[in-house]
Design an enzyme around this catalytic site. Structure first.
Site, PDB file in Angstrom:
ATOM      1  N   LYS A   1      96.206  11.112  88.448  1.00  0.00           N
ATOM      2  CA  LYS A   1      97.410  11.324  89.270  1.00  0.00           C
ATOM      3  C   LYS A   1      98.582  11.162  88.310  1.00  0.00           C
ATOM      4  CE  LYS A   1      97.201   9.471  93.525  1.00  0.00           C
ATOM      5  NZ  LYS A   1      97.157   8.299  94.416  1.00  0.00           N
TER       6      LYS A   1
ATOM      7  N   LYS B   1      87.951  13.247 102.008  1.00  0.00           N
ATOM      8  CA  LYS B   1      88.031  11.847 101.568  1.00  0.00           C
ATOM      9  C   LYS B   1      88.478  11.024 102.762  1.00  0.00           C
ATOM     10  CE  LYS B   1      91.777   9.664  98.958  1.00  0.00           C
ATOM     11  NZ  LYS B   1      92.463   9.621  97.651  1.00  0.00           N
ATOM     12  N   LEU B   2      87.733   9.945 103.031  1.00  0.00           N
ATOM     13  CA  LEU B   2      88.085   9.071 104.157  1.00  0.00           C
ATOM     14  C   LEU B   2      88.676   7.784 103.616  1.00  0.00           C
ATOM     15  CD1 LEU B   2      84.818   9.217 106.334  1.00  0.00           C
ATOM     16  CD2 LEU B   2      86.839  10.695 106.492  1.00  0.00           C
ATOM     17  N   LYS B   3      89.762   7.347 104.208  1.00  0.00           N
ATOM     18  CA  LYS B   3      90.300   6.034 103.868  1.00  0.00           C
ATOM     19  C   LYS B   3      89.409   4.977 104.525  1.00  0.00           C
ATOM     20  CE  LYS B   3      94.021   7.194 101.589  1.00  0.00           C
ATOM     21  NZ  LYS B   3      94.346   6.744 100.233  1.00  0.00           N
TER      22      LYS B   3
ATOM     23  N   ASN C   1      91.811   2.015  98.377  1.00  0.00           N
ATOM     24  CA  ASN C   1      93.130   1.542  97.906  1.00  0.00           C
ATOM     25  C   ASN C   1      93.136   0.038  97.646  1.00  0.00           C
ATOM     26  OD1 ASN C   1      94.406   4.091  99.838  1.00  0.00           O
ATOM     27  ND2 ASN C   1      95.107   3.873  97.747  1.00  0.00           N
TER      28      ASN C   1
ATOM     29  N   ASP D   1      87.931   6.119 100.012  1.00  0.00           N
ATOM     30  CA  ASP D   1      89.001   5.534  99.199  1.00  0.00           C
ATOM     31  C   ASP D   1      89.472   4.252  99.870  1.00  0.00           C
ATOM     32  OD1 ASP D   1      91.188   4.959  97.633  1.00  0.00           O
ATOM     33  OD2 ASP D   1      92.422   6.631  98.338  1.00  0.00           O
TER      34      ASP D   1
HETATM   35  O1  NPG Z   1      96.803  14.599 100.028  1.00  0.00           O
HETATM   36  O2  NPG Z   1      98.549  14.228  98.819  1.00  0.00           O
HETATM   37  C1  NPG Z   1      97.616  13.839  99.508  1.00  0.00           C
HETATM   38  C2  NPG Z   1      97.477  12.362  99.745  1.00  0.00           C
HETATM   39  C3  NPG Z   1      96.207  11.834  99.185  1.00  0.00           C
HETATM   40  O3  NPG Z   1      95.350   9.826 100.062  1.00  0.00           O
HETATM   41  C4  NPG Z   1      96.123  10.349  99.316  1.00  0.00           C
HETATM   42  N1  NPG Z   1      96.909   9.653  98.532  1.00  0.00           N
HETATM   43  O4  NPG Z   1      95.738   6.510  97.592  1.00  0.00           O
HETATM   44  O5  NPG Z   1      95.636   8.403  96.635  1.00  0.00           O
HETATM   45  C5  NPG Z   1      96.059   7.665  97.523  1.00  0.00           C
HETATM   46  C6  NPG Z   1      96.904   8.243  98.608  1.00  0.00           C
HETATM   47  C7  NPG Z   1      98.270   7.742  98.808  1.00  0.00           C
HETATM   48  C8  NPG Z   1      99.151   8.509  99.472  1.00  0.00           C
HETATM   49  C9  NPG Z   1      98.674   6.524  98.387  1.00  0.00           C
HETATM   50  C10 NPG Z   1     100.407   8.076  99.723  1.00  0.00           C
HETATM   51  C11 NPG Z   1      99.935   6.091  98.632  1.00  0.00           C
HETATM   52  C12 NPG Z   1     100.788   6.858  99.308  1.00  0.00           C
END
Ligand code: NPG
Length: 368
Positions: free
Chosen positions: A262, A161-163, A190, A188
């Site tokens: 989640k 998954k790429l941000k 956000n 993703d």
């Molecule tokens: O591998 O646990 C993991 C992190 C995955 O990207 C990840 N989480 O938006 O889902 C999300 C994100 C996140 C992580 C968001 C930390 C906020 C804080």
């Protein structure tokens, strides 16, 4: 069971590498763990709130405060506490799902240990391993991104998954596709885009992504449904889904073709199971999200991800993706898979010496 006391413990855990998203950068996890004591034994839970309230409104200092002053006292006052009863006992306090989830996790752990039942079995798991996925944060350059993704693929991860965010979307996705072919890929955002960005998001249709996750803000359900009608890439919701009720609305309105389940965002693993059940009935695929959990929260996520509706790989990585030394024996990749814990409760044992070495504060809350 009746609680005799609750320990609120803060740990300082450096990450193996900084994790950068559009929400900010994390280099050290300020983890908040709860340990409950009961006459029948102990239980551990993890609060995944981050240092800053940028993902949702929760943040670790606030979670600590609400646990100490509002949530733990309510649980201590319960004469007959069960895991199913945690949500109702805390319902008078609005919001704070990550803090509530930590307590429910600890009660589940203690309750299931007492009957030698694993959380996976209790939730309805149908598999004993789950496919691992990895989330890759924003990088300073495309070469750095390609190198990072290459290392994870070499380690055995099969889904990446790429941000993404405005200004960092089509080019990084194109670069990863060109270099690594048809690897399972999703993006993703956000919530970084605005409903007017549809044309830019449509450009991602060229790359056969598994999904685009949370392009718009959490409360933009209608905009997500409109976008889903205008692009081919399936739309997945994360921040928007806070309960089974909100999942029902998102699915019915066409805003979510896929749901990131989640548990900490939903107040606990029992509500997460209800979201799973609802999505499964509606034919909507779900996958398990992650929040940089230690072995405690990771164990619970693996149990959840073993349910039948989790048909897509989640943000479930090996412990060494984030931590050089975890507070439990590490979860390790085997052929791209992680084992679902099958021991009593969460199925992991916390390593006291590691916990002590990382602890920055401990607070005991007992009955007056
Ligand atoms: O591998 O646990 C993991 C992190 C995955 O990207 C990840 N989480 O938006 O889902 C999300 C994100 C996140 C992580 C968001 C930390 C906020 C804080």
């Amino acid at each position: 069971m009746r609680l005799s006391g609750v320990e609120l413990r803060r740990l300082r855990l450096p990450l193996v590498a900084p994790f950068r998203t559009g929400l900010g950068q994390t280099s050290v996890r300020d983890a908040l763990l709860v340990k409950i004591s009961t006459p029948d034994g102990e239980g551990w839970g993890e609060c995944t709130a981050m240092a800053e309230p940028t993902y949702t409104s929760e943040y670790v200092e606030g979670a600590h405060h609400v646990l100490r002053h509002h949530l733990v006292p309510r649980l201590l006052a319960q004469p007959h506490l069960t895991a199913e009863g945690v949500g109702p006992a805390l319902a008078a306090v609005k919001g704070h799902p990550m803090a509530k989830c930590a307590l429910e996790m600890a009660v589940l752990d203690a309750e299931l240990r007492a009957t030698a039942t694993s959380l996976a079995h209790h939730l309805g798991a149908v598999r004993d391993t789950v496919e691992a996925g990895v989330a890759v944060g924003l990088t300073a350059s495309l070469p750095e991104l390609l190198q990072t993704v290459g290392c994870f693929l070499e380690a055995g991860y099969r889904r990446v998954k790429l941000k993404v965010q405005p200004g960092w979307d089509v080019e990084p996705v194109r670069a990863v596709r060109e270099r690594f072919g048809d690897v399972a890929l999703h993006v993703d955002a956000n919530g970084a885009y605005r409903p007017g960005d549809t044309e830019q998001l449509r450009r991602l249709d060229a790359f056969s992504l598994m999904m685009i996750e949370q392009p718009f803000a959490a409360d933009e359900l209608t905009a997500h449904a409109d976008l889903a009608r205008q692009i081919r890439t399936p739309v997945c919701l994360d921040e928007s889904i806070t309960s089974a009720a909100s999942a029902g609305l998102a699915v019915a309105s066409g805003a979510a073709a896929i749901v990131n389940v989640k548990a900490p965002r939903m107040g606990g693993y029992l509500e997460a199971r209800r979201v799973h059940d609802l999505c499964r009935r509606a034919g909507v695929a779900v996958w398990c999200g992650g929040m940089l959990e230690t072995g405690v929260g990771r164990a619970a996520n693996l149990a959840l991800a073993a349910l039948p509706g989790f048909t897509l790989p989640g943000d479930l990585s090996a412990s060494d993706r984030y931590y050089r030394t975890d507070i439990t024996p590490p979860f390790v990749l085997h052929d791209g898979q992680l084992r679902v814990p099958d021991g009593p409760g969460l199925g992991v044992e916390v390593i006291d010496e590691v916990v002590e070495a990382c602890t920055t504060s401990v607070e005991h809350v007992g009955r007056d």
